[in-house]
Write a protein that holds these residues in place. Structure first.
Motif, PDB file in Angstrom:
ATOM      1  N   ILE A 283      -2.203  -5.999  -5.954  1.00 28.38           N
ATOM      2  CA  ILE A 283      -3.181  -5.847  -4.801  1.00 28.38           C
ATOM      3  C   ILE A 283      -4.216  -6.877  -5.381  1.00 28.38           C
ATOM      4  O   ILE A 283      -4.836  -7.676  -4.307  1.00 28.38           O
TER       5      ILE A 283
ATOM      6  N   VAL B 154       0.856  -1.101  -0.061  1.00 28.14           N
ATOM      7  CA  VAL B 154      -0.001  -0.005  -0.047  1.00 28.14           C
ATOM      8  C   VAL B 154       0.792   1.165  -0.159  1.00 28.14           C
ATOM      9  O   VAL B 154       0.574   2.223  -0.573  1.00 28.14           O
TER      10      VAL B 154
ATOM     11  N   PRO C 198      -6.576  -0.022  -1.172  1.00 29.46           N
ATOM     12  CA  PRO C 198      -6.581  -0.525  -2.452  1.00 29.46           C
ATOM     13  C   PRO C 198      -8.001  -0.911  -2.676  1.00 29.46           C
ATOM     14  O   PRO C 198      -8.500  -0.985  -3.861  1.00 29.46           O
TER      15      PRO C 198
END
Length: 427
Positions: free
Chosen positions: A191, A55, A278
């Motif tokens: 992600i 992230v 995300p």
């Protein structure tokens, strides 16, 4: 327009269905095995570690690339000014809402706990907290999820400087911008890969949480905890529906509720706005929020937009005032409490269990006896998940409102046309 069939719904919501199944199994395991289920926590921590690892670079590359690609810096200024204004307004609304509730229904009413006498002590230096929230002392410290606001400031400034230098040199296609853009897309793909593990990771995390804290709902603070959940749900349904309606009318409300639930589930499981970022980015962009707006509003919101933190912090303060037979009333008391709740949100945002640290800030700021720490920390632990859900989903609906302010009121019509959405959905 084509009708939405059961098969298409199953395909669209397949990942969310697997998430719900995994979390449900985790909850059952937690209820059945109690604290023994804590042995599964490492499997959940692996998921969190993966998310936290990705992230920080995701925020940097997505934010800097979005700003670097902007040819119109006036648009950037318009996005930022509307974002800050909306964050401020929604934060004030959340604070007024919870103050009205705890004034009408004091959370500590009827609770009899001997915590001694309140003795006021020196308050925390809030200016030092502001410095720590906005900056770090060395570059390596900025590469941490605990320094999200300094990272955001750095990424936005870096993106602006890339854009400025490109224009100054007359570069039409700056290769640096391409690199930033490719890295942003690659991290989003990463992600998506990490999310394949989400049903197992979040299921294990929920098993541990339920097994560890499920029995803690019994005790002197039960009333405060129990009343907080319907307060948050009511606020979510009332305020966010109103915000989505402001952003895009009935169509805006439909888009919000169609794509928000993956973020709801992730935030409840991880108790972190940063870990939810995300998922929130993906869902918000499906709502039709332009990339540059989503890439600015959501990372910024995960750091300083804390409606849920305002709700829970003010609940804790009102509860402690009640324990010590102090009047939680008056503009001065409320203004101080609101300022403290905002500061707690900025300093502790994005950290799993950050509500616990916020509780310690409250006790230290007001100088309450340290004996109250176990009670206030437990309230924080039990309410942190749903407060984080309000924080994260509030960022999404704020992005929708910013889109209206920047793109105009008809932005949602374009999304309906692009996604081939019908007003009446037939299963």
């Amino acid at each position: 327009m084509s009708k939405i069939t059961a098969k298409s719904v199953l395909k669209s919501y397949k990942s969310m269905i697997f998430l719900i199944i995994g979390i449900t199994i985790g909850c059952i395991i937690g209820l059945v095995y109690g604290e023994k289920a804590k042995v599964l926590e490492p499997f959940g921590q692996i998921f969190l570690n993966f998310m936290f690892t990705a992230v920080v670079p995701l925020v940097f590359f997505s934010l800097s690339s979005s700003i670097a690609k902007m040819s119109n810096m006036k648009r950037l200024g318009k996005i930022l000014s509307n974002t800050i204004a909306i964050f401020f307004i929604t934060g004030i609304i959340a604070s007024i809402f919870i103050i009205a509730v705890v004034t009408a229904i004091p959370p500590a009413e009827g609770v009899s706990i001997d915590m001694g006498v309140y003795e006021e002590s020196s308050q925390m230096n809030m200016l030092d907290q502001v410095v720590k929230a906005l900056s770090v002392s060395d570059f390596n410290l900025i590469l941490s999820r605990n320094a999200m606001l300094p990272l955001i400031i750095f990424a936005m400034t870096f993106g602006y400087c890339i854009s400025y230098v490109s224009k100054k040199r007359g570069l039409i296609n700056n290769p640096v911008v391409d690199v930033l853009d490719i890295c942003s897309d690659a991290l989003m793909k990463m992600i998506n890969i990490i999310m394949l593990y989400a049903p197992v990771g979040l299921g294990a995390y929920f098993a541990s949480l339920i097994g560890t804290y499920g029995s803690e709902l019994l005790g002197a603070y039960t009333k405060a905890v129990v009343m907080f959940f319907p307060i948050c749900i009511f606020y979510f349904l009332l305020a966010f529906t109103a915000y989505a309606y402001y952003a895009g009318g009935v169509k805006g409300v439909k888009l919000f509720y169609k794509y928000i639930f993956p973020a709801v589930i992730t935030s409840l499981a991880t108790q972190s706005s940063i870990a939810t970022l995300p998922t929130n980015l993906a869902g918000t962009k499906k709502m039709g929020v332009p990339d540059d707006i989503a890439d600015i509003v959501l990372p910024l919101g995960a750091t300083i937009h804390m409606d849920g933190t305002a709700l829970t912090t003010l609940m804790k303060i009102a509860f402690l005032f009640g324990i010590f037979n102090m009047q939680f009333s008056g503009l001065g008391v409320w203004a101080t409490a609101i300022a403290l709740s905002v500061m707690s949100g900025v300093v502790m945002s994005g950290i799993p269990g950050g509500g616990m640290m916020g509780s310690l800030i409250i006790v230290g700021f007001y100088g309450f006896n340290t004996e109250v720490i176990p009670i206030i920390v437990t309230i924080g632990l039990l309410t942190d998940a749903i407060a984080t859900m309000i924080n994260a989903t509030g960022d999404a609906v704020a992005a929708m409102m910013v889109t209206k302010r920047v793109e105009g009121k008809n932005w949602v019509d374009k999304i309906y046309d692009e996604q081939n959405i019908e007003v009446e959905v037939t299963i």
